[in-house]
Design a protein around this motif. Structure first.
Motif, PDB file in Angstrom:
ATOM      1  N   HIS A  83       0.690  -1.147   0.003  1.00  0.00           N
ATOM      2  CA  HIS A  83       0.000  -0.074   0.097  1.00  0.00           C
ATOM      3  C   HIS A  83       1.014   1.296  -0.106  1.00  0.00           C
ATOM      4  CE1 HIS A  83      -3.793  -2.193   1.203  1.00  0.00           C
ATOM      5  NE2 HIS A  83      -3.832  -2.113  -0.095  1.00  0.00           N
ATOM      6  N   GLU A  87       1.317   3.471   3.650  1.00  0.00           N
ATOM      7  CA  GLU A  87       1.651   2.467   4.809  1.00  0.00           C
ATOM      8  C   GLU A  87       3.405   2.463   4.685  1.00  0.00           C
ATOM      9  OE1 GLU A  87      -0.440  -1.009   4.351  1.00  0.00           O
ATOM     10  OE2 GLU A  87      -2.371  -0.002   4.577  1.00  0.00           O
ATOM     11  N   HIS A 195       1.223  -4.520   6.899  1.00  0.00           N
ATOM     12  CA  HIS A 195       0.417  -3.387   6.541  1.00  0.00           C
ATOM     13  C   HIS A 195       0.715  -2.493   7.875  1.00  0.00           C
ATOM     14  CE1 HIS A 195      -1.883  -4.865   2.955  1.00  0.00           C
ATOM     15  NE2 HIS A 195      -1.160  -5.820   3.013  1.00  0.00           N
TER      16      HIS A 195
HETATM   17 ZN   LIG Z   1      -2.407  -2.019   3.899  1.00  0.00          ZN
END
Ligand SMILES: [Zn+2]
Length: 282
Positions: A83, A87, A195
């Motif tokens: 991401h 992130e 994440h």
């Molecule tokens: Zn993520």
């Protein structure tokens, strides 16, 4: 006892000792033996092996790299940055783990090979800090890469109540295809995705239940790191996620959500990484 008796006793003792000395068997000189062939113990030298390779290109042509350490038969894969800059701490965490292994590979169990893809979404990562969170999270085609994998794939999906694009088809995005190809080429025993910032470790599935090994990885990482072991993600429906695709091909995969979006939570995650590698040590 008079002197004569003592003298006689001493004389007798002297004669006996002389006789013993004279007749004491002389040990035979040792017969020289041929030297046995020298057995040289070859010291076990652990040759550090590390490689870095480009496994694909982003939409904008940026390299996606994979680092490997060790050469054991059990492969374990860690992936950061799916991401992007949204992130970004997951990329810095992955880079920290790479640096640590570059300094000391001896912490890697002998029969394990570690693979680290630090940044699966370099285009989102390259967005400036003031760019929108969507621009930083998605790839160069404005697609959420963690909706582009072949598990319940649908053209649109959700993220925190928003509708997001999942691409033209599963693996339409070069970043997702790069991960797919790398996984199929290396067949890891387990995969960990970083994440942020759910603050927990999650399992995965794709319609056939959670694979037995998945909960083991979740519990091991979560316990070592001090994160919650949360089981399956239930906050909102997700389609096309990478972890689900891995489950669909029989590879246990977990999601580690850091607790913040700016700290790498190093001590926790380093403990989680080492504990996870320990699962595959013999
Ligand atoms: Zn993520």
């Amino acid at each position: 006892m008079n002197k004569a008796t003592i003298f006689g006793a001493l004389l007798t003792l002297g004669v006996v000792l002389l006789a013993v000395w004279a007749y004491w068997p002389v040990p035979a000189a040792p017969v020289p033996q041929p030297e046995p062939a020298m057995v040289i113990e070859t010291p076990v030298v652990v040759v550090p092996t590390s490689t870095v390779s480009v496994i694909g290109k982003s939409v904008a042509g940026r390299d996606i790299t994979a680092h490997t350490f060790g050469n054991g038969e059990n492969d374990v894969l860690f992936v950061g940055g799916i991401h992007g800059g949204y992130e970004e701490n997951t990329v810095r965490l992955a880079e920290g783990v790479i640096e640590e292994f570059q300094i000391n590979q001896m912490v890697i169990p002998e029969n394990v090979t570690v693979h680290i893809i630090p940044n699966l979404n370099p285009d989102g990562y390259a967005q400036p800090a003031q760019a929108s969170k969507q621009a930083r999270r998605f790839n160069g085609n404005d697609i959420d890469l963690n909706r582009n994998f072949d598990c319940r794939w649908a053209a649109t999906s959700t993220w925190l109540g928003q509708t997001v694009s999942a691409g033209a088809s599963a693996f339409s995005e070069p970043e997702a295809a790069a991960l797919r190809d790398y996984v199929l080429a290396n067949t890891p025993e387990g995969v960990v995705f970083w994440h942020s910032k759910g603050g927990a470790v999650f399992t995965s599935e794709c319609g056939a239940g959670v694979l037995p090994g998945t909960e083991t990885i979740m519990n091991t990482y979560a316990t070592a790191a001090g994160y919650e072991a949360a089981g399956l993600w239930t906050a909102y429906p997700i389609t096309g996620d990478a972890e689900g695709w891995l489950a669909s091909i029989g590879i246990p995969a977990v999601t580690v959500e850091l607790e913040t979006r700016d700290l790498i939570e190093w001590t926790k995650n380093w403990a989680g990484v080492l504990a996870t590698l320990g699962l595959y040590a013999d």
